[in-house]
Design an enzyme around this catalytic site. Structure first.
Site, PDB file in Angstrom:
ATOM      1  N   HIS A  12       0.760  -1.204   0.033  1.00 42.88           N
ATOM      2  CA  HIS A  12      -0.047  -0.016  -0.077  1.00 42.88           C
ATOM      3  C   HIS A  12       0.787   1.251  -0.056  1.00 42.88           C
ATOM      4  CE1 HIS A  12      -3.455  -2.573   1.959  1.00 42.88           C
ATOM      5  NE2 HIS A  12      -3.425  -2.678   0.678  1.00 42.88           N
ATOM      6  N   LYS A  16       4.762   1.636   0.714  1.00 42.32           N
ATOM      7  CA  LYS A  16       5.993   1.428  -0.632  1.00 42.32           C
ATOM      8  C   LYS A  16       7.303   1.616  -0.352  1.00 42.32           C
ATOM      9  CE  LYS A  16       2.427   2.145  -4.036  1.00 42.32           C
ATOM     10  NZ  LYS A  16       1.944   0.620  -3.872  1.00 42.32           N
ATOM     11  N   THR A  38       2.316  -5.315  -8.168  1.00 41.89           N
ATOM     12  CA  THR A  38       1.456  -4.343  -8.757  1.00 41.89           C
ATOM     13  C   THR A  38       2.063  -3.217  -9.288  1.00 41.89           C
ATOM     14  OG1 THR A  38       1.270  -3.768  -6.249  1.00 41.89           O
ATOM     15  CG2 THR A  38      -0.424  -5.201  -7.047  1.00 41.89           C
ATOM     16  N   GLY A  39       1.307  -2.256 -10.124  1.00 41.74           N
ATOM     17  CA  GLY A  39       1.759  -1.357 -10.869  1.00 41.74           C
ATOM     18  C   GLY A  39       3.040  -0.373 -10.200  1.00 41.74           C
ATOM     19  N   THR A  41       4.209  -0.231  -7.144  1.00 41.33           N
ATOM     20  CA  THR A  41       5.078  -1.265  -6.296  1.00 41.33           C
ATOM     21  C   THR A  41       6.084  -1.758  -7.174  1.00 41.33           C
ATOM     22  OG1 THR A  41       3.555  -1.814  -4.561  1.00 41.33           O
ATOM     23  CG2 THR A  41       5.454  -3.143  -4.728  1.00 41.33           C
ATOM     24  N   GLY A  64      -2.835  -1.524  -7.825  1.00 40.45           N
ATOM     25  CA  GLY A  64      -3.782  -2.482  -6.786  1.00 40.45           C
ATOM     26  C   GLY A  64      -5.410  -2.020  -6.954  1.00 40.45           C
ATOM     27  N   ASP A  69      -4.409  -5.897  -7.418  1.00 44.75           N
ATOM     28  CA  ASP A  69      -4.292  -7.081  -6.379  1.00 44.75           C
ATOM     29  C   ASP A  69      -5.100  -8.394  -6.963  1.00 44.75           C
ATOM     30  OD1 ASP A  69      -3.069  -5.681  -4.615  1.00 44.75           O
ATOM     31  OD2 ASP A  69      -4.701  -4.765  -3.832  1.00 44.75           O
ATOM     32  N   ASP A  89      -1.063  -1.238   4.707  1.00 42.39           N
ATOM     33  CA  ASP A  89      -1.121  -0.324   5.583  1.00 42.39           C
ATOM     34  C   ASP A  89      -2.385  -0.579   6.328  1.00 42.39           C
ATOM     35  OD1 ASP A  89      -1.733   2.057   6.721  1.00 42.39           O
ATOM     36  OD2 ASP A  89      -1.827   3.245   5.102  1.00 42.39           O
TER      37      ASP A  89
END
Length: 158
Positions: A12, A16, A38-39, A41, A64, A69, A89
């Site tokens: 989250h 990050k 995910t994009g 990250t 996400g 996700d 988070d």
């Protein structure tokens, strides 16, 4: 580690920096594996590796909240992920909570190790079980619990 793993990296926004730092601390090991993120990250980890001259194989999914996700969860269901790192988070609500819970649930159902903090991620990625050919994870048992039969199975037969 000899076996090449397929590792999912998810974090989250408020986590990050933590996952990038974790990835950099484990870059030598992670660079030997196939990574899926995910994009944002995945992009942050890839860029951090590139800036340090670390070769990596990172596939970035959608962000996400935009389905990333769910894309990672689909990889889990298809047994295309061996290990997931998901820095959540827990202090702030997420607009895509249903997708988050789906990913966590699919990891549990399909017996995919998932680390939700640095310590568990360190323990899992350094586990000797990854290269133990004799170790075969047992699938979870989803069956009604019969206490009497269970207690009988525990009795020592003489």
């Amino acid at each position: 580690m000899r076996r090449k793993l397929r590792i999912a990296l998810v974090a989250h926004d408020n986590r990050k920096a933590d996952i990038v730092d974790w990835a950099l601390n484990n870059a030598e090991m992670l660079s030997q594996h196939r990574l899926f993120g995910t994009g944002t990250t995945g992009t942050l980890v890839r860029e951090s590796f590139m800036k340090r001259g670390i070769a990596s194989d990172i596939t970035c999914m959608h962000s996400g909240p935009m389905g990333g996700d769910a894309e990672i969860a689909a990889l889990v269901v298809r047994k295309e992920i061996d290990f997931a790192v998901f820095f959540i988070d827990d202090l702030n609500p997420q607009p895509h909570e249903a997708d988050i819970q789906m990913l966590l649930r699919q990891c549990r159902i399909h017996n995919i190790p998932i680390a939700c903090n640095r310590y568990s991620a360190d323990l899992m990625i350094t586990s000797s079980l990854w290269d133990d050919a004799g170790y075969v994870p047992k699938d979870p048992i989803y069956a009604p619990f019969d206490r009497k039969a269970f207690e009988e199975s525990l009795k020592v037969k003489e």
